[in-house]
Scaffold this active site. Structure first.
Site, PDB file in Angstrom:
ATOM      1  CB  ILE A 271      -0.908   0.046   1.255  1.00 24.76           C
ATOM      2  CG1 ILE A 271      -1.806  -1.192   1.332  1.00 24.76           C
ATOM      3  CG2 ILE A 271      -1.750   1.325   1.266  1.00 24.76           C
ATOM      4  CD1 ILE A 271      -2.813  -1.306   0.212  1.00 24.76           C
ATOM      5  CG  HIS A 272       2.722   3.132  -3.170  1.00 18.00           C
ATOM      6  ND1 HIS A 272       2.246   2.076  -3.901  1.00 18.00           N
ATOM      7  CD2 HIS A 272       2.998   4.121  -4.059  1.00 18.00           C
ATOM      8  CE1 HIS A 272       2.253   2.386  -5.180  1.00 18.00           C
ATOM      9  NE2 HIS A 272       2.685   3.627  -5.305  1.00 18.00           N
ATOM     10  NE  ARG A 273      -1.651   3.484  -7.465  1.00 21.55           N
ATOM     11  CZ  ARG A 273      -0.987   4.101  -8.439  1.00 21.55           C
ATOM     12  NH1 ARG A 273      -0.882   5.417  -8.430  1.00 21.55           N
ATOM     13  NH2 ARG A 273      -0.440   3.415  -9.416  1.00 21.55           N
TER      14      ARG A 273
ATOM     15  NE  ARG B 128       3.151   8.974  -0.661  1.00 22.20           N
ATOM     16  CZ  ARG B 128       3.142   8.672  -1.959  1.00 22.20           C
ATOM     17  NH1 ARG B 128       2.408   7.669  -2.392  1.00 22.20           N
ATOM     18  NH2 ARG B 128       3.876   9.354  -2.806  1.00 22.20           N
TER      19      ARG B 128
END
Length: 373
Positions: free
Chosen positions: A203-205, A238
């Site tokens: 998960i990074h968006r 992030r």
């Protein structure tokens, strides 16, 4: 023939590797690697240069972190300065990162011809920064290398001015090489995992991290609901910061089924993906890698630029607002087809990119200087 590749983030480095190798086989090409510094720590940058045996970047602009606007603006200024200083014949940009768009705008500003590798992808969701980067880059590029026939169709519908070339996708050759190298990886032993005994999560968006604590909380609830399923989560910086900022560190710490690990090198990551029972992700690149590895993929987004992976039945879009839907997909969904179709080319994309660049630049030598921005 002087060519500059502009890279700055993990997806750029991965795509750069086969192109650099192909360009290096032509003694008439002088290839310069310009690293913007968008990703600058070891796990997100240096490790990929080592794994892919890439030379140290010729130029590192060391832009570092910051808001998207600040970061992109700084990159444009610094890239343009280098392009004006060195008089390149062509700038190559890859994918859809901030470094991609910055490199493209700097090329236009310096009147340098521009080629976009992996052009024509569309999610048709302008809330995604990556979609804006893709569209803008495509419409100012001179040469557009499209990964799929659908990408070619998207570019034609938009009447882009540059030349469109169907090249296939670099990931075919990248993943093939990584699988071979991954045979020697001990990543499963290090994590005490067995073949097909776990789900891989990435998960990074922005839409699932900094822009939406709710979506992030929903994904964590889905992890909690899957208490009998081992989930391996290489966490993006992030994402980790978003978890801390939204006070959800305690919630994720309670998930006994979760193995939270640092970002991995590409070879280790592909081995982990190859041996997973399923993959849950919001990454475009990971969706494509899962398809090539024949691993069922569940995408926590409402849409995708890799529409072929969905239409061919190996990728399921479940969004990121319903924890039950995510958990049920992990527990119950399986692809209807036994084997994905080959839609990303035959693994010769880097050679196609090199050969077409050379031929098109030679053809354009007698033409007027690149249009003014």
């Amino acid at each position: 023939m002087k060519i500059a590749s502009i890279v700055g983030a993990r997806p750029n480095f991965i795509k750069l590797a086969p192109v650099h190798k192909a360009l290096s086989k032509n003694p008439e090409i002088e290839h310069t690697i310009i690293h913007t510094g968008q990703h600058y720590d070891f796990e997100m940058s240096e490790i990929f240069f080592k794994e892919f045996k890439l030379p140290k970047p010729d130029i590192n602009l060391q832009v570092g972190s910051g808001t998207p606007g600040y970061q992109t603006g700084e990159m444009i200024k610094r890239i343009e300065k280098e392009l004006l200083r060195s008089s390149f014949d062509l700038v190559l940009v890859y994918g859809d990162t901030n470094s991609t768009l910055a490199g493209a705008l700097a090329a236009v500003g310096s009147r340098t011809r521009l080629a976009h590798v992996e052009s024509g992808l569309r999610s048709f969701d302008k809330r995604m920064p990556e979609e804006t980067n893709r569209v803008l880059t495509d419409h100012i590029s001179d040469y557009l290398f499209a990964s799929t026939r659908m990408a070619v169709g998207n570019l034609r519908k938009e009447s882009v001015q540059g030349r469109i070339i169907y090249s296939g996708d670099l990931s075919v050759e990248i993943v093939d090489e990584a699988v071979k190298a991954g045979a020697k990886s001990d990543v499963l032993d290090r994590l005490s995992l067995e073949y097909k005994s776990y789900v891989l999560l990435t998960i990074h968006r922005v839409e699932n991290t900094t822009a939406s604590p709710h979506n992030l909380a929903t994904i964590i609830k889905a992890i909690e609901a899957l208490k009998d399923t081992t989930i391996v989560f290489p966490i993006h910086p992030r994402t980790l910061q978003a978890i801390k900022d939204s006070h959800q560190l305690a919630a994720i710490s309670r998930c006994q089924n979760l193995k939270l690990i640092k970002p991995l090198g590409y070879v280790d990551f592909v081995r982990l993906a190859h041996d997973a029972s399923k993959i849950v992700t919001d990454s475009g690149g990971v969706q494509k890698e899962a398809f090539l590895l024949k691993v069922p993929c569940i995408t926590v987004r409402q849409n995708t630029e890799w529409v072929e992976t969905v239409s061919l039945g190996w990728n399921k879009l479940v969004g990121s607002s319903d924890a039950r839907a995510i958990a049920e997909a992990v527990q119950k969904w399986m692809p209807a087809r036994k084997k994905p179709q080959a839609v990303f080319g035959q693994g010769k994309t880097s050679a196609i990119v090199r050969d077409r660049i050379v031929s098109m630049l030679l053809q354009d030598q007698e033409k007027p200087e690149r249009r003014k921005p």
